[in-house]
Design an enzyme around this catalytic site. Structure first.
Site, PDB file in Angstrom:
ATOM      1  N   ALA A 154       0.860  -1.296   0.092  1.00 47.57           N
ATOM      2  CA  ALA A 154       0.054   0.061   0.036  1.00 47.57           C
ATOM      3  C   ALA A 154       0.782   1.176  -0.011  1.00 47.57           C
ATOM      4  O   ALA A 154       0.651   2.318   0.409  1.00 47.57           O
ATOM      5  CB  ALA A 154      -0.945   0.043   1.279  1.00 47.57           C
ATOM      6  N   ARG A 211      -3.325   8.416 -10.510  1.00 50.77           N
ATOM      7  CA  ARG A 211      -4.315   8.873 -11.286  1.00 50.77           C
ATOM      8  C   ARG A 211      -5.699   8.931 -10.566  1.00 50.77           C
ATOM      9  O   ARG A 211      -6.729   9.105 -11.293  1.00 50.77           O
ATOM     10  CB  ARG A 211      -4.808   7.275 -12.407  1.00 50.77           C
ATOM     11  CG  ARG A 211      -3.575   7.507 -13.194  1.00 50.77           C
ATOM     12  CD  ARG A 211      -3.705   6.184 -14.288  1.00 50.77           C
ATOM     13  NE  ARG A 211      -3.181   5.165 -13.717  1.00 50.77           N
ATOM     14  CZ  ARG A 211      -3.270   3.880 -13.841  1.00 50.77           C
ATOM     15  NH1 ARG A 211      -4.127   3.545 -14.897  1.00 50.77           N
ATOM     16  NH2 ARG A 211      -2.738   2.622 -13.204  1.00 50.77           N
ATOM     17  N   GLN A 268       8.126   2.102   2.987  1.00 49.30           N
ATOM     18  CA  GLN A 268       9.085   2.122   1.896  1.00 49.30           C
ATOM     19  C   GLN A 268       9.129   3.365   1.225  1.00 49.30           C
ATOM     20  O   GLN A 268       8.201   3.927   0.653  1.00 49.30           O
ATOM     21  CB  GLN A 268       8.404   1.211   0.714  1.00 49.30           C
ATOM     22  CG  GLN A 268       9.090   0.717  -0.559  1.00 49.30           C
ATOM     23  CD  GLN A 268       8.309   0.258  -1.553  1.00 49.30           C
ATOM     24  OE1 GLN A 268       7.075   0.442  -1.674  1.00 49.30           O
ATOM     25  NE2 GLN A 268       9.023  -0.430  -2.547  1.00 49.30           N
TER      26      GLN A 268
END
Ligand code: UD1
Ligand code: CA
Length: 455
Positions: free
Chosen positions: A9, A15, A73
């Site tokens: 996630a 977009r 991350q």
């Protein structure tokens, strides 16, 4: 073998054209990531790790206090890279199931099948057939139909691009081989990303068996990349819940026009008219009828009750054989006992409405304890707020309150007392007596209404 679920996630979801990270956008009233977490729980994993990156703080806040392990991350270098970040927090040796935070309709049954087949293999991926496979990784199989690799769209040859069997992205890897397979992943590909999908080819190189579960439900593998897809998933979710309700015996005026954003339990012969929104935990007893355009949130309606058009009920308990609305608003912490009636343009908040009591028109009842068989006249207001504190109104059994009265709390309207219409009641009223507090009516014989002068 114990299971660790890793949910990816970290992506921004460009977009979506939104300031908020994609995975926290609500689907059926809760963040899409929450759907994935809730489904994971059904597998009883030993640990659930969330790989977060974009707006990590926000995602953490929204998903806090759920016994989840957060892994950051900072740079999104690919799905393989995302999974590598988990190494420190993973329980060594656990089987691994990787899910996507933006694939929220995945079913626990499919995942269970993957885990089962994964036990006899080393890698088990979830594939599906796409009419238009553009953009997806393709499943490569050898002559004996064994999976040998996943090739990303951008790396695929023209011939490979013709393959319609696609990778959902969801993958199971056995704990015993996991570390080694992950270490094999490099970023030598068209996107210079660390592809998690490469574990398939590395497993094959190392002669480990690989298998695929083919999803027979193309909707469960749908991902959300933009607002159109989110609306499409909302539509699918809605229809599924509507079908569940009908299977449970509910009569829906139009299954296309009901929004279910939670768990609804129904008794027998429940009917629900069009355009209702049911959110959170909802319980509807036998024979309950819900009129059109009602909103019910975390509430129960006991058997034989009718909720008429345009009513809103939130965090409330409606008793048996009630009539609520049309145009009623029942706010949190309200309870109505059996045979109560709440009519149009009535707001009830944090109150108990006693058995057989009626509040039929244009009233506000807040912080009130009402006994049985009370009749509240039209336009009655409980004045519960003094600007700083809330106070209680007690209305005992068999009270009759005349129309357009104000009951200024704290105040007790004693048993069987009657309030004359148009009264402002500031003191407790004695039992069995008539109390009112309005000026005597006078008439002025020669009074003239002001009139505009004519020129
Ligand atoms: C991936 C698969 C592809 C599959 C497709 C299905 C790889 C290399 N490819 O491609 O085979 O058909 O999904 O939709 O795995 N994410 C991170 N960190 C990263 C990269 C991604 O957390 O560094 C998350 C994203 O937020 C997203 C998920 O992983 O939730 C998938 O990433 P995405 O970029 O959409 O993968 P695809 O390139 O579409
Ligand atoms: Ca994607």
């Amino acid at each position: 073998m114990s299971l660790s679920v890793i949910i990816l996630a970290a992506g921004k979801g460009t977009r979506m054209k939104s300031a908020r990270p994609k995975v926290i956008h609500p689907l059926a009233g809760k963040p899409m990531l929450q759907h994935v977490v809730d489904t994971s729980r059904k597998l009883e994993p030993e640990q659930i790790l969330l790989v977060i990156g974009h707006e990590a703080g926000l995602v953490r806040d929204i998903m806090q206090d759920q016994d989840l392990l957060f892994v950051e991350q900072n740079e999104q270098l690919g799905t393989g890279h995302a999974v590598m970040q988990c190494n420190e927090q993973l329980t060594a040796g656990n089987d691994i199931l990787v899910l996507y935070g933006d694939v929220p309709l995945i079913s626990d049954l499919t995942l269970e099948e993957m885990i089962k087949q994964g036990q006899d293999n080393v890698v088990c991926l979830l594939s599906f057939y796409a009419a238009n496979p553009t953009g997806y990784g393709r499943i490569i199989r050898d002559d004996s139909n064994h999976v040998t690799a996943i090739v990303e769209d951008k790396d695929a040859s023209d011939k490979q691009r013709e393959i319609n069997e696609c990778n959902s992205g969801i993958i199971f890897i056995k704990g015993s081989e996991y570390q080694q397979l992950l270490a094999d992943i490099d970023n030598d590909n068209a996107q210079q990303e660390y592809y998690l999908t490469d574990v398939v080819k590395h497993a094959v190189t190392r002669s480990h068996p690989v298998t695929a579960v083919l999803s027979n439900d193309e909707q469960e593998v749908l991902g959300v990349n933009n607002q159109q897809q989110l609306a499409q998933l909302e539509h699918i979710y809605r229809l599924r819940r509507a079908e569940e309700l009908m299977r449970a015996g509910a009569k829906l005026a139009d299954p296309q026009r009901i929004d279910i954003r939670g768990n609804v339990r129904v008794g027998q012969d429940v009917s629900i008219d069009v355009n209702c929104v049911l959110e959170g935990e909802i319980e509807l007893g036998d024979g309950v009828e819900i009129g059109p355009n009602c909103v019910l949130i975390n509430s129960s309606v006991a058997s034989g009750s009718q909720v008429h058009a345009m009513s809103i009920i939130e965090n409330a308990e409606i008793g048996e054989r009630n009539s609520i609305g049309p145009f009623a608003r029942i706010r949190p912490d309200s309870i109505t006992l059996d045979n109560a009636r709440i009519g149009n343009f009535v707001e009830v908040k944090k109150s108990v409405i006693g058995q057989g009591s009626k509040v039929n028109h244009l009233s506000y009842i807040g912080d009130t304890e009402m006994g049985a068989d009370v009749n509240i006249g039209a336009g009655t207001i409980t004045c519960n707020y003094d600007g700083a504190y809330k106070h209680k109104t007690i209305i005992e059994d068999d009270v009759f309150v005349g129309s357009d009265s104000q009951l200024v709390a704290p105040v007790t309207i004693s048993k069987s007392s009657t309030i004359g219409a148009g009264s402002t009641i500031t003191k407790n009223t004695p039992e069995n007596q008539l109390s009112f507090s309005r000026a005597k009516q006078v008439s002025f014989k020669n009074w003239q209404r002001p009139r505009k002068k004519k020129d």
